[in-house]
Design a protein around this motif. Sequence first.
Motif, PDB file in Angstrom:
ATOM      1  N   ASP A 226     -50.619 -22.915   9.107  1.00  0.00           N
ATOM      2  CA  ASP A 226     -51.495 -23.991   8.616  1.00  0.00           C
ATOM      3  C   ASP A 226     -52.871 -23.923   9.262  1.00  0.00           C
ATOM      4  OD1 ASP A 226     -49.532 -24.955   6.959  1.00  0.00           O
ATOM      5  OD2 ASP A 226     -48.814 -26.469   8.380  1.00  0.00           O
ATOM      6  N   GLU A 230     -56.361 -23.248   7.279  1.00  0.00           N
ATOM      7  CA  GLU A 230     -57.509 -24.154   7.388  1.00  0.00           C
ATOM      8  C   GLU A 230     -58.769 -23.381   7.791  1.00  0.00           C
ATOM      9  OE1 GLU A 230     -58.945 -28.100   9.923  1.00  0.00           O
ATOM     10  OE2 GLU A 230     -56.950 -27.239  10.237  1.00  0.00           O
ATOM     11  N   ARG A 233     -59.995 -21.322   4.747  1.00  0.00           N
ATOM     12  CA  ARG A 233     -60.658 -22.167   3.753  1.00  0.00           C
ATOM     13  C   ARG A 233     -62.026 -22.620   4.238  1.00  0.00           C
ATOM     14  NH1 ARG A 233     -55.397 -25.919   2.173  1.00  0.00           N
ATOM     15  NH2 ARG A 233     -54.609 -24.608   0.468  1.00  0.00           N
ATOM     16  N   ARG A 234     -62.107 -22.948   5.511  1.00  0.00           N
ATOM     17  CA  ARG A 234     -63.390 -23.376   6.057  1.00  0.00           C
ATOM     18  C   ARG A 234     -64.415 -22.251   5.966  1.00  0.00           C
ATOM     19  NH1 ARG A 234     -61.510 -25.175  10.451  1.00  0.00           N
ATOM     20  NH2 ARG A 234     -61.864 -23.356  11.755  1.00  0.00           N
ATOM     21  N   LYS A 547     -57.356 -33.556   7.489  1.00  0.00           N
ATOM     22  CA  LYS A 547     -57.973 -32.259   7.269  1.00  0.00           C
ATOM     23  C   LYS A 547     -58.676 -32.311   5.917  1.00  0.00           C
ATOM     24  CE  LYS A 547     -54.441 -29.852   9.954  1.00  0.00           C
ATOM     25  NZ  LYS A 547     -53.343 -28.846   9.946  1.00  0.00           N
ATOM     26  N   HIS A 548     -59.978 -32.119   5.930  1.00  0.00           N
ATOM     27  CA  HIS A 548     -60.739 -32.367   4.718  1.00  0.00           C
ATOM     28  C   HIS A 548     -61.874 -31.356   4.563  1.00  0.00           C
ATOM     29  CE1 HIS A 548     -62.850 -34.461   7.980  1.00  0.00           C
ATOM     30  NE2 HIS A 548     -63.962 -34.246   7.290  1.00  0.00           N
ATOM     31  N   THR A 549     -62.347 -31.262   3.357  1.00  0.00           N
ATOM     32  CA  THR A 549     -63.518 -30.427   3.057  1.00  0.00           C
ATOM     33  C   THR A 549     -64.656 -31.258   2.480  1.00  0.00           C
ATOM     34  OG1 THR A 549     -62.597 -29.915   0.877  1.00  0.00           O
ATOM     35  CG2 THR A 549     -62.127 -28.363   2.667  1.00  0.00           C
TER      36      THR A 549
END
Length: 686
Positions: A226, A230, A233-234, A547-549
């Motif tokens: 995970d 993350e 993706r970041r 956890k966000h974008t």
Amino acid sequence: EAKRNLRMPVEYQGDLARYTWTLCLSEAVDRDQLRALKIHFKKTIEELWQSHSGQSLPEAQARQIFTAEWDAFENQCRERFERTTKSKRHLAEEVCLVFNHVLRQHRHEEQQMHILELLPAATLLSEEPAAFWSDAHLARDFLEVHSPQKVAEYAAAAALGGSAGALDSTSRGGGRAPPPRQGRLSTHGGSAEVLEKLVTPEVKRHLAGAVSFELADSASQMPSGDAVLEAMRRLNEAVQHEESRFLAQVGVRYKGGGVPFLNAAHLRLRHSLLSSLAVAEAKRTQHQWQVLQSHRQATEEEFISMVRGRTSDASHAKTLASSFYDALAREWLDETLVAVAADIRTQCLADMPDASGAAERAYQQSFIERNWEDVLEYILDVNAYLHKIFSSLFEERKVSVTRVQRPRLVALLGGHFDSLTGAAQGWGNQLSGRRSKLSEFHATLRSLAAESKSNVAAGKAAGPCSYDLLSERFPVVADFTIEDPLRFAQELRLRVAALLGEKQVEVLVAERLEAALQKQEAQVWALIRGCSAMCPCCGSKCDRIDKHTVHRCGHHLLPAFNGWRVAGTCEATLDSCKSSKNHEAPKRSDFSDHLFPNLEEYLRAEHPEWLPFPKEDRELLADSVLKAAWVNCREPLCYRYDMVDCTPQEWIEAYEEPHRKLSADAFDEAERRLVQYGYVPEFEDQ
């Protein structure tokens, strides 16, 4: 999202519990290694006693034996370290295994994952980060110019010592006044030179955080899938945003649609994790080796003293007292202090349960409570200001808890030593004048511990006593002969008293408690600081805890607090950040002279992670909290950002506090207060 938010405090507690467990495990590994060392030499000493029938050995021979035994033990440790230390190839295989597994799981769901390559460990080991991530290589192989005019404008602005985004526009759009950047070119170079010396360094600087995979201070294991997902993706988002927010504005684009560059960036990310793991592995081995070497001198002195057969009951008592002191005043005390530090940590989390609560506390303490100096600190760097609040809160809790715990721990430690000397005195009285062995004293402690447990079970005692701890922590020393147990017990009491007086137990407890608290403080801050992103308009902190974008904050300010002004007139922008007027006003690019027609276009191009941006249907005016803060902080703000004060007179009449409002130089003091909490002065190079 609500469900995720409910889970976050539990996840924080889980992370903190795992961190505490890691600390305890690390200390246990050190104790286990030291115990293995003592057991090795204990057996050696006892074998020498048997083979030489109590005869004294010459010192030179004793030292030769010790050197040989120490070398043998070192070789055993070295072999164990070699077996347990992961090689760089092993680490590279683990890194590629986790990354490739994550790619296989998500490459059919996410487009950017689909274009990433599955890399073997050989590729990771063969590519040198310094070579493939160099300015020249990136400029040559991954970037290309699509608008020579924009590139030339960017190079000209840099050569003049400022960015194009700092130029005033005649448009009535909002425009900030950022500090000019130091030019890197003395003369206008060609496009290739601009790419290598201007554009590429900026790209690397913007992506530095996304291509780095740092491990926590105490971590040495491979991150979970995970965590890797993350990070990937970041990085994907950062690379995508970089093209729209910076490269497109200066007339540059990625080659091949960005696929080669994206793969190179992910290779850099893998290299970063590999380097972090290799450093952590080396530190772990080095720490174990240093722990071993730190005990050589004391072990040698004890060994020489024992095997030469010139030790008296007083020397034996000194040895046992020192060993018990290490076992109780260091090992046991450190374990106990971890629990005390965790208690302080829990109290802090009650005040700041998560990142959202911490951000809310920062806003309340500054704007709501009308602390104008705090308002300036919030505006300067809300993350550094939050760190300051947290440090102050942790210090308050630390003082209140340690005021109670420190004397309790000192008394408890003293009670353990009193029980030790009392048990030795009773044992010595029983065997006075008769030769005995140290193992018999150990047996006496075990008997007292068993009796204590029986009394507790029968309700005759309130709880466990010191004998349990003393029997469990009995030092590993050779089973030497004691000529007179009573004299030995008296010497043991004197030696313990001398150690407790010499070492100043109060100071020892205070120092070790402080060290334990520093570890817990750093870990708690790492959890509750939350997302460090700040609104590009008003500078307020993102308060999302999942956890966000996509970022969001609950307390938007006036854009003028962040230096936004009306270009041309330079008047401070006093419309609310969420107001329709602010949404409709043109915005100048952060990277060029381009003027976006409205806020949404500006955010879509340069800060898409803040979309959708909240908007009020009506023209939202500032509330009383923001009006009061602006009126009393406007002088230093206008001075710092070169804004024209256009504050409505009715605001001044209603909210100005003549004796508390801040002067123009208030920012200097605010910067000095925040530097120790991670704030970097924005204009320090000018």
